[in-house]
Design a protein around this motif. Structure first.
Motif, short mmCIF file in Angstrom:
data_model
loop_
_atom_site.label_atom_id
_atom_site.label_comp_id
_atom_site.label_asym_id
_atom_site.label_seq_id
_atom_site.Cartn_x
_atom_site.Cartn_y
_atom_site.Cartn_z
N ASP A 139 27.28 6.10 94.93
CA ASP A 139 28.32 5.80 93.96
C ASP A 139 27.90 6.32 92.59
O ASP A 139 26.72 6.51 92.29
N VAL A 140 28.93 6.49 91.75
CA VAL A 140 28.72 6.83 90.35
C VAL A 140 28.91 5.53 89.55
O VAL A 140 29.92 4.84 89.70
N TRP A 141 27.92 5.23 88.69
CA TRP A 141 27.98 3.98 87.91
C TRP A 141 27.79 4.29 86.43
O TRP A 141 26.87 5.01 86.03
N LEU A 142 28.74 3.81 85.63
CA LEU A 142 28.55 3.76 84.19
C LEU A 142 28.16 2.31 83.88
O LEU A 142 28.97 1.41 84.05
N ALA A 143 26.91 2.10 83.47
CA ALA A 143 26.40 0.73 83.36
C ALA A 143 25.61 0.53 82.07
O ALA A 143 25.14 1.49 81.46
N ALA A 144 25.50 -0.74 81.70
CA ALA A 144 24.73 -1.11 80.51
C ALA A 144 24.21 -2.53 80.67
O ALA A 144 24.84 -3.38 81.32
N PRO A 145 23.04 -2.78 80.10
CA PRO A 145 22.49 -4.16 80.17
C PRO A 145 23.23 -5.10 79.21
O PRO A 145 23.70 -4.68 78.15
N LEU A 146 23.33 -6.38 79.60
CA LEU A 146 23.86 -7.42 78.71
C LEU A 146 22.68 -8.03 77.97
O LEU A 146 21.80 -8.67 78.57
N LEU A 147 22.64 -7.76 76.66
CA LEU A 147 21.51 -8.17 75.84
C LEU A 147 21.91 -9.27 74.86
O LEU A 147 22.94 -9.18 74.21
N ILE A 148 21.06 -10.29 74.79
CA ILE A 148 21.19 -11.34 73.76
C ILE A 148 19.81 -11.55 73.18
O ILE A 148 18.89 -11.99 73.88
N ASP A 149 19.69 -11.18 71.91
CA ASP A 149 18.40 -11.29 71.24
C ASP A 149 17.30 -10.60 72.02
O ASP A 149 16.21 -11.14 72.26
N ASP A 150 17.60 -9.35 72.48
CA ASP A 150 16.65 -8.48 73.21
C ASP A 150 16.25 -9.05 74.56
O ASP A 150 15.26 -8.62 75.16
N VAL A 151 16.99 -10.02 75.01
CA VAL A 151 16.74 -10.58 76.35
C VAL A 151 17.90 -10.17 77.23
O VAL A 151 19.08 -10.37 76.90
N LEU A 172 29.05 6.29 77.11
CA LEU A 172 27.89 5.41 77.09
C LEU A 172 27.95 4.45 75.87
O LEU A 172 27.59 3.28 75.95
N GLU A 173 28.41 5.00 74.73
CA GLU A 173 28.59 4.17 73.54
C GLU A 173 29.61 3.07 73.82
O GLU A 173 29.44 1.91 73.43
N LEU A 174 30.69 3.50 74.53
CA LEU A 174 31.77 2.55 74.83
C LEU A 174 31.27 1.42 75.74
O LEU A 174 31.51 0.23 75.49
N ILE A 175 30.55 1.80 76.79
CA ILE A 175 30.06 0.77 77.72
C ILE A 175 29.03 -0.13 77.04
O ILE A 175 28.92 -1.33 77.30
N ARG A 176 28.23 0.48 76.10
CA ARG A 176 27.26 -0.31 75.34
C ARG A 176 27.97 -1.36 74.49
O ARG A 176 27.58 -2.53 74.42
N PHE A 177 29.08 -0.90 73.82
CA PHE A 177 29.81 -1.81 72.95
C PHE A 177 30.49 -2.92 73.76
O PHE A 177 30.47 -4.10 73.39
N ILE A 178 31.09 -2.48 74.90
CA ILE A 178 31.72 -3.50 75.78
C ILE A 178 30.68 -4.50 76.27
O ILE A 178 30.92 -5.72 76.34
N ALA A 179 29.48 -3.98 76.60
CA ALA A 179 28.41 -4.87 77.06
C ALA A 179 28.03 -5.88 75.99
O ALA A 179 27.78 -7.07 76.27
N ARG A 180 27.96 -5.39 74.73
CA ARG A 180 27.61 -6.30 73.64
C ARG A 180 28.67 -7.41 73.49
O ARG A 180 28.34 -8.57 73.28
N ILE A 181 29.97 -6.99 73.58
CA ILE A 181 31.05 -7.98 73.42
C ILE A 181 31.00 -8.99 74.57
O ILE A 181 31.10 -10.21 74.35
N ILE A 182 30.84 -8.51 75.79
CA ILE A 182 30.82 -9.40 76.95
C ILE A 182 29.58 -10.31 76.89
O ILE A 182 29.64 -11.51 77.20
#
Length: 665
Positions: A139-151, A172-182
């Motif tokens: 599969d193709v995955w566009l993914a990003a970690p969910l970070l809270i205070d570097d955790v 990648l910027e978009l998925i990073r931003f979405i990850a931050r919001i989520i």
């Protein structure tokens, strides 16, 4: 034409498309940010997230893998696409999850190639580092970690992502931003849940504490109430008589002290105290038992309460003594009227336990004025008046006056002198002959008590005997005299003189078993021939505790002494004493004997007693013979023995002169 120079329509259309896409994306990000900032319930968040993803982003799905414990890879999985918005099994392989969490950066995984977003916005491409040979990225995955205070708390990814615009960096910027919001939304949700949990815990703790506090308060109130009731009961018990429930001495004294203080401020105010003593109560109590005695006291208290006014105070001092505080007297006659009612109501019979009991009351009255300084003084004077009433014949009332006080002080002084007299051995015996009447032959003596007072010289018993009886000192006095009598009998025995000694003793020797035993021990220890001792008792000795005194009299008889009834004919003179009591001598009262001269009925009565004596086994002794005529009448009556001044005056046995003897027996 609107296009600029060198700009083709196709290029313009492309730019316009990018603008619309960017604007659409920005709108979606704004709505997504708004969603994350307003919604804390994830059950609401995920469906709304699904709608925003479908409307604004070039993705048909969004996979969320949320670690349950920080960087731990155990996770909860959630999947959002066009049709679904629900939990799902894990979609990312462990190698992918471990890779993303290790670099903690947004990535685009295209089969075996991975594009990584760097913090400087550059893109690094590299092969996917396979750790397991069997791993095969399909599969193709566009993914990003969910970070809270570097955790890292999880991962989000778009499965099957098609990079149509080839704008990997932008995506990648978009998925990073979405990850931050989520991540922020998840963090807010966790914080909200934690707050709710803490709030619930706090609420539970507060509720538990409140319940505990309420229970503690209830328990405390109950304890306070119980303590209050206990204190009230203690106060009541400390100030009331347990039997009659009347105020006791402590409470009465307190009320009396207040009355005295009041009269100091209001000299015209008048009040009185009645001191009530129940006559012959001890006889009833000892004869019928303490239970009946208690019932009698309760009924007496009720009757007295009916005689007094509402503002008066009735108290039981103890035993058979009651006192009444009569407040606001208009005249002394009011106190006399109330005391009279008390005496009359107590005269009426009491029906208790199948017995009709009769008793009476002696009442002393102290009228109180400003001269009194304490309750003790008032009670003292009312008590003195009561004793005066009792000495006048019982069942009567008496007002206190100062002469009673003087008499009490005199009696107290005399009692103190009696104590000293016992210590100093100031008591002695005079002996008056008892003769056989016909021959006037001396057959014995009566030992008569005298007090060799250091100031008043020789005192007869009339001056001190009652005080000695009331104080109980008579027992010590008579024990010493009995030892003198024993010594005299021992002396006669050594001289081979066949004489007896008669001595009059107090009834207290018979009313208490201990005293009877002590007297019996003295007789057995000191007398070799006890039949030469005659012990006299008068009728008063048997008026109280008749059963017990008779039993002790019979015990005394068993020692071998002879018994005599003294002053027969002076009181009721019951024939019961002649029939049922073990008397060997009946001594006729001197007034009765002297009446023989002028009263033939009494002479005939004496002759009848002689006949009874022959049947019952006793002899008669005529007392107080002062002349020949009385002596002859005693012989005519049939009396066998006699004594008096005509036959011999009291004297010391070794004293040949009796000129200073001026008292008859």
């Amino acid at each position: 034409m609107l296009t600029g120079k060198g700009t083709s329509p196709a290029k313009l259309k492309q730019l316009l498309g990018r603008y619309k896409t960017t604007k659409k994306t920005q709108t979606g990000l704004l709505e997504l940010a708004e969603l994350c900032s307003t919604v804390t319930d994830m059950a609401v968040f995920y469906p709304q997230l699904q709608a925003i993803i479908r409307r604004y982003f070039p993705a048909k799905n969004l996979y969320i893998q949320q670690f349950t414990q920080g960087n731990q890879l155990q996770a909860d999985h959630y999947y959002v696409d066009e049709l679904n918005c629900s939990p799902i099994e894990q979609q990312l392989t462990p190698d992918v999850v471990e890779f993303i969490t290790s670099i903690a950066k947004p990535v685009l995984i295209n089969h075996d190639t991975v594009s990584i977003w760097e913090p400087d916005s550059s893109i690094v491409e590299r092969p996917f580092p396979k750790r397991q040979k069997h791993t095969h990225l399909v599969d193709v995955w566009l993914a990003a970690p969910l970070l809270i205070d570097d955790v890292i708390i999880g991962i989000i990814g778009i499965k099957g992502f098609i990079n149509q615009n080839k704008q990997t960096a932008v995506n990648l910027e978009l998925i990073r931003f979405i990850a931050r919001i989520i991540a922020a939304a998840i963090h807010r949700n966790k914080a909200s849940e934690l707050l709710k949990m803490y709030s619930k815990d706090v609420a539970d703790i507060v509720f538990a504490k409140t319940q505990h506090l309420q229970k503690s308060n209830l328990s405390l109130r109950q304890q306070v109430e119980q303590k209050r009731k206990s204190e009230l009961k203690l106060y009541y018990d400390a100030h009331h008589d347990a039997l009659t429930k009347l105020p006791n001495r402590a409470m009465f004294t307190d009320r009396l002290e207040h009355a005295i203080k009041h009269i100091k401020r209001h000299p015209n105010h008048r009040f009185a105290v009645l001191f009530i003593d129940i006559d012959r109560f001890k006889v009833i109590n000892d004869t019928l038992g303490h239970h009946v005695g208690d019932l009698l006291l309760i009924e007496i208290a009720k009757r007295i309460l009916e005689c007094i006014r509402g503002n008066d105070i009735l108290s039981r001092l103890g035993g058979d003594e009651f006192v009444v505080l009569l407040d606001s007297l208009a005249h002394n006659d009011d106190a006399e009227d109330i005391a009279g009612r008390v005496i009359e109501t107590i005269k009426a019979p009491f029906e208790l336990e199948g017995n009709n009991l009769y008793t009476s009351a002696s009442v002393g009255i102290a009228i109180c004025d400003h001269k009194y300084q304490s309750a003790t003084e008032v009670l003292r004077d009312a008590d003195a008046a009561m004793y005066q009433a009792k000495s006048m014949g019982r069942g009567r009332l008496m007002f206190y006056d100062e002469s009673m006080r003087e008499e009490l002080l005199c009696n107290l002084n005399l009692e103190q002198q009696l104590h000293k007299a016992i210590i100093n051995d100031e008591f002695s015996l005079l002996y008056q002959p008892i003769c056989e009447l016909q021959s006037k032959k001396v057959i014995g003596y009566e030992a008569l008590l005298r007090w060799q007072h250091p100031e008043h010289k020789q005192m007869t018993p009339d001056a001190f005997l009652q005080i000695a009886e009331d104080s109980g000192l008579i027992i010590d006095i008579e024990h010493r005299l009995m030892q003198q009598v024993a010594e005299q009998l021992e002396q006669w025995q050594a001289q081979q003189e066949n004489l007896f000694v008669s001595i009059n003793l107090s009834g207290k020797h018979l009313q208490h078993n201990k005293q009877t035993r002590a007297l019996i021990k003295l007789i057995r220890d000191k007398l070799v021939e006890p039949e030469n001792l005659i012990i006299e008792f008068n009728e008063k000795a048997f008026n109280e505790q008749a059963k017990q005194t008779l039993q002790n009299l019979k015990l005394l008889q068993q020692t071998g002494v002879r018994l005599a009834l003294d002053n027969y004919g002076s009181g009721l003179s019951s024939l019961n004493y002649l029939n049922n009591y073990p008397f060997k001598l009946i001594k006729l009262d001197q007034q009765f004997v002297r009446s023989f001269v002028n009263n033939d009925k009494n002479l005939q009565l004496a002759k009848s007693l002689v006949s009874l004596g022959q049947s019952f086994g006793f002899n008669l002794v005529a007392e107080g013979l002062e002349n020949k005529r009385q002596w002859q009448k005693a012989i005519d009556a049939g009396c066998q023995f006699g004594q008096g001044y005509y036959l011999g005056q009291p004297k010391l046995l070794n004293d040949k002169q009796d000129d200073d003897i001026d008292h008859c027996a």
